[in-house]
Design a protein around this motif. Sequence first.
Motif, PDB file in Angstrom:
ATOM      1  N   ALA A 210       1.070  -1.496   0.533  1.00 43.51           N
ATOM      2  CA  ALA A 210       0.063   0.071  -0.163  1.00 43.51           C
ATOM      3  C   ALA A 210       0.776   0.907  -0.007  1.00 43.51           C
ATOM      4  N   PHE A 211       2.490   1.254   0.058  1.00 47.55           N
ATOM      5  CA  PHE A 211       2.942   2.194   0.806  1.00 47.55           C
ATOM      6  C   PHE A 211       2.828   2.897  -0.272  1.00 47.55           C
ATOM      7  N   GLY A 212       2.714   4.661  -0.525  1.00 43.69           N
ATOM      8  CA  GLY A 212       3.321   5.264  -1.742  1.00 43.69           C
ATOM      9  C   GLY A 212       1.682   5.583  -2.332  1.00 43.69           C
ATOM     10  N   GLU A 213       0.895   4.746  -2.450  1.00 45.72           N
ATOM     11  CA  GLU A 213       0.127   4.580  -3.575  1.00 45.72           C
ATOM     12  C   GLU A 213      -1.268   5.934  -3.897  1.00 45.72           C
ATOM     13  N   PRO A 214      -1.186   6.676  -4.148  1.00 48.16           N
ATOM     14  CA  PRO A 214      -1.724   7.749  -4.754  1.00 48.16           C
ATOM     15  C   PRO A 214      -3.204   7.672  -4.091  1.00 48.16           C
ATOM     16  N   LEU A 215      -3.710   8.966  -3.510  1.00 48.20           N
ATOM     17  CA  LEU A 215      -4.842   8.909  -2.530  1.00 48.20           C
ATOM     18  C   LEU A 215      -6.021  10.311  -3.883  1.00 48.20           C
ATOM     19  N   TYR A 216      -6.952   9.726  -4.094  1.00 53.81           N
ATOM     20  CA  TYR A 216      -7.354  11.470  -4.437  1.00 53.81           C
ATOM     21  C   TYR A 216      -8.818  11.894  -3.409  1.00 53.81           C
ATOM     22  N   ALA A 217      -9.204  12.788  -4.049  1.00 56.45           N
ATOM     23  CA  ALA A 217     -10.327  13.575  -3.197  1.00 56.45           C
ATOM     24  C   ALA A 217     -11.748  12.327  -4.059  1.00 56.45           C
ATOM     25  N   ALA A 218     -12.414  12.106  -2.392  1.00 53.83           N
ATOM     26  CA  ALA A 218     -13.135  11.525  -2.727  1.00 53.83           C
ATOM     27  C   ALA A 218     -14.733  12.241  -2.799  1.00 53.83           C
ATOM     28  N   VAL A 276     -11.209  21.415  -4.348  1.00 56.62           N
ATOM     29  CA  VAL A 276     -10.880  19.922  -5.221  1.00 56.62           C
ATOM     30  C   VAL A 276     -12.314  19.248  -5.734  1.00 56.62           C
ATOM     31  N   GLN A 277     -11.913  18.808  -6.508  1.00 58.40           N
ATOM     32  CA  GLN A 277     -13.163  18.556  -7.920  1.00 58.40           C
ATOM     33  C   GLN A 277     -12.569  16.759  -7.511  1.00 58.40           C
ATOM     34  N   GLN A 278     -13.785  15.940  -7.315  1.00 54.89           N
ATOM     35  CA  GLN A 278     -14.204  14.427  -6.749  1.00 54.89           C
ATOM     36  C   GLN A 278     -12.809  13.879  -8.296  1.00 54.89           C
ATOM     37  N   GLY A 279     -12.455  13.211  -7.535  1.00 51.18           N
ATOM     38  CA  GLY A 279     -10.902  11.979  -8.501  1.00 51.18           C
ATOM     39  C   GLY A 279      -9.814  13.705  -8.766  1.00 51.18           C
ATOM     40  N   ASN A 280      -9.387  14.607  -7.884  1.00 46.12           N
ATOM     41  CA  ASN A 280      -8.174  14.841  -8.017  1.00 46.12           C
ATOM     42  C   ASN A 280      -7.861  14.753  -6.936  1.00 46.12           C
ATOM     43  N   LEU A 281      -5.779  14.571  -7.300  1.00 50.48           N
ATOM     44  CA  LEU A 281      -4.915  14.231  -6.378  1.00 50.48           C
ATOM     45  C   LEU A 281      -4.840  14.456  -5.550  1.00 50.48           C
ATOM     46  N   ILE A 282      -4.471  14.135  -4.234  1.00 50.59           N
ATOM     47  CA  ILE A 282      -4.526  15.089  -3.041  1.00 50.59           C
ATOM     48  C   ILE A 282      -3.134  14.392  -2.138  1.00 50.59           C
ATOM     49  N   GLY A 283      -2.872  12.953  -2.764  1.00 56.25           N
ATOM     50  CA  GLY A 283      -1.747  13.278  -1.562  1.00 56.25           C
ATOM     51  C   GLY A 283      -1.057  10.786  -2.662  1.00 56.25           C
ATOM     52  N   HIS A 284      -0.131  10.738  -1.160  1.00 52.31           N
ATOM     53  CA  HIS A 284       0.025   9.644  -1.146  1.00 52.31           C
ATOM     54  C   HIS A 284       0.198   8.785   0.328  1.00 52.31           C
ATOM     55  N   LEU A 285      -0.351   7.532  -0.163  1.00 54.13           N
ATOM     56  CA  LEU A 285      -0.686   7.133   1.651  1.00 54.13           C
ATOM     57  C   LEU A 285       0.269   6.233   2.266  1.00 54.13           C
ATOM     58  N   GLY A 286       0.815   6.414   2.627  1.00 54.44           N
ATOM     59  CA  GLY A 286       1.866   6.638   3.668  1.00 54.44           C
ATOM     60  C   GLY A 286       1.421   5.527   5.435  1.00 54.44           C
ATOM     61  N   ASN A 287       2.434   6.235   6.540  1.00 52.37           N
ATOM     62  CA  ASN A 287       2.576   5.134   7.322  1.00 52.37           C
ATOM     63  C   ASN A 287       2.875   6.411   8.457  1.00 52.37           C
ATOM     64  N   SER A 288       2.797   7.362   8.276  1.00 50.05           N
ATOM     65  CA  SER A 288       2.150   8.484   9.494  1.00 50.05           C
ATOM     66  C   SER A 288       1.402   8.501  10.762  1.00 50.05           C
ATOM     67  N   GLY A 289       1.600   8.652  12.028  1.00 50.66           N
ATOM     68  CA  GLY A 289       0.927   9.036  12.932  1.00 50.66           C
ATOM     69  C   GLY A 289       0.553   8.009  13.136  1.00 50.66           C
ATOM     70  N   ASN A 290       0.023   7.260  14.215  1.00 47.75           N
ATOM     71  CA  ASN A 290      -1.034   6.141  15.174  1.00 47.75           C
ATOM     72  C   ASN A 290      -0.616   5.399  14.537  1.00 47.75           C
ATOM     73  N   SER A 291       0.291   4.903  13.810  1.00 47.83           N
ATOM     74  CA  SER A 291       0.018   4.274  12.312  1.00 47.83           C
ATOM     75  C   SER A 291       0.749   2.677  12.481  1.00 47.83           C
ATOM     76  N   SER A 292       0.656   1.287  12.725  1.00 45.23           N
ATOM     77  CA  SER A 292       1.578   0.436  12.722  1.00 45.23           C
ATOM     78  C   SER A 292       1.733   0.063  11.124  1.00 45.23           C
ATOM     79  N   GLU A 293       1.410  -0.168  10.296  1.00 46.42           N
ATOM     80  CA  GLU A 293       1.934  -0.089   8.102  1.00 46.42           C
ATOM     81  C   GLU A 293       1.027   0.628   7.990  1.00 46.42           C
ATOM     82  N   ALA A 294       1.457   0.903   6.814  1.00 46.34           N
ATOM     83  CA  ALA A 294       1.318   1.573   5.523  1.00 46.34           C
ATOM     84  C   ALA A 294      -0.043   1.375   5.049  1.00 46.34           C
ATOM     85  N   HIS A 295      -0.830   1.822   5.243  1.00 49.96           N
ATOM     86  CA  HIS A 295      -2.808   1.722   4.698  1.00 49.96           C
ATOM     87  C   HIS A 295      -3.448   3.123   5.261  1.00 49.96           C
ATOM     88  N   LEU A 296      -4.666   2.974   4.350  1.00 50.78           N
ATOM     89  CA  LEU A 296      -5.588   4.098   4.517  1.00 50.78           C
ATOM     90  C   LEU A 296      -6.302   4.227   5.594  1.00 50.78           C
TER      91      LEU A 296
END
Length: 334
Positions: A210-218, A276-296
């Motif tokens: 999952a790490f680094g996958e692009p995220l889009y406006a929902a 932003v419009q639906q489908g616009n790129l907003i960032g990439h999935l990572g593992n920051s914060g209170n997270s144990s592995e890369a996830h959305l």
Amino acid sequence: MTRVYSKSWKRLAAVLGTCVMLSACGTSEATEPQEQLPVEQTAKEDAMITPDNFMDTLMNGSKEDIYKQMSPELQKIISLDEFKTTAASFMEGVTSWNKVTEVNLNKLVDRSWKDQTGTKGIQASFAENHQIEGLLIQPLETHEATDKALTKAEFQFPLKGEWFVFWGGNDVLSNYHYAHETQRYALDIIRTQDDSSYQGEGKDNEDYYAFGEPLYAAAEGKVVEVKNDIPDNTPGVMNAEEPEGNVVVIDHGNGEHSITAHLKKGSVAVKKGDNVQQGNLIGHLGNSGNSSEAHLHFQVSDGPDIFTSRSLQIRWADQSHSLTRGNSFEGLPD
């Protein structure tokens, strides 16, 4: 992990201790499977407890056989006598159990069941050698009014390709967020291959699919909060000081705000005040914060603050999504 239990069952709520338990904001989880200890050799082969016979044994068989197969960590939490007493009390009035979820991931098998009334739940996690790594026994609550109240805005899933629902659904067996009003309908989503969320040893973020996958406006809206400078964690080491990690919060009108958390440091592609419009790129999935592995971690709330706002049930544009624990599904088309 933070959960809410009635006092009667708190001692036995040693929830899936070494399972890959992803962190949502404000909670703590265990990480990838730890080195497994051998099951007690005194257990006879014909008394081996497996995911297939666990519930029948709990109902009608030897509680001692179950206890022998618990990990040392679980046995430190509850004694054999306490386990027997608690299990017997919990089983009063139960005539049958129905399987709710089955997840085979990272060399662990996790199953959960509800009783015939839907008011009692059990979840158990087994290692490859059938050692019981985690056990949850607790009463179940429902919140029917908010379960049926969908958002006014219609959302698309914010990732492309095939994904796996680690936490999602309208009960704590399918979605541990459900116990908390502020995150009740949140989702934790990972990417898997061959029943694993990572390749190699899983020590580096880049090992996780999952790490680094692009995220889009929902959905269409205005960006009202951005964090972009929180370091990504080493897998298994969580940052409770910055629970959301890098985050994008979008106001979609009608008091509805999407919260996309745990983004990769420096990847956020929007700034506060952007429309932003639906489908616009907003960032990439990572593992920051209170997270144990890369996830959305994704949710929609009635305010921009994940800790003070109420989580809302999401109206998805594609109702074919089965966003409940253990299901794989296709996100946005490539």
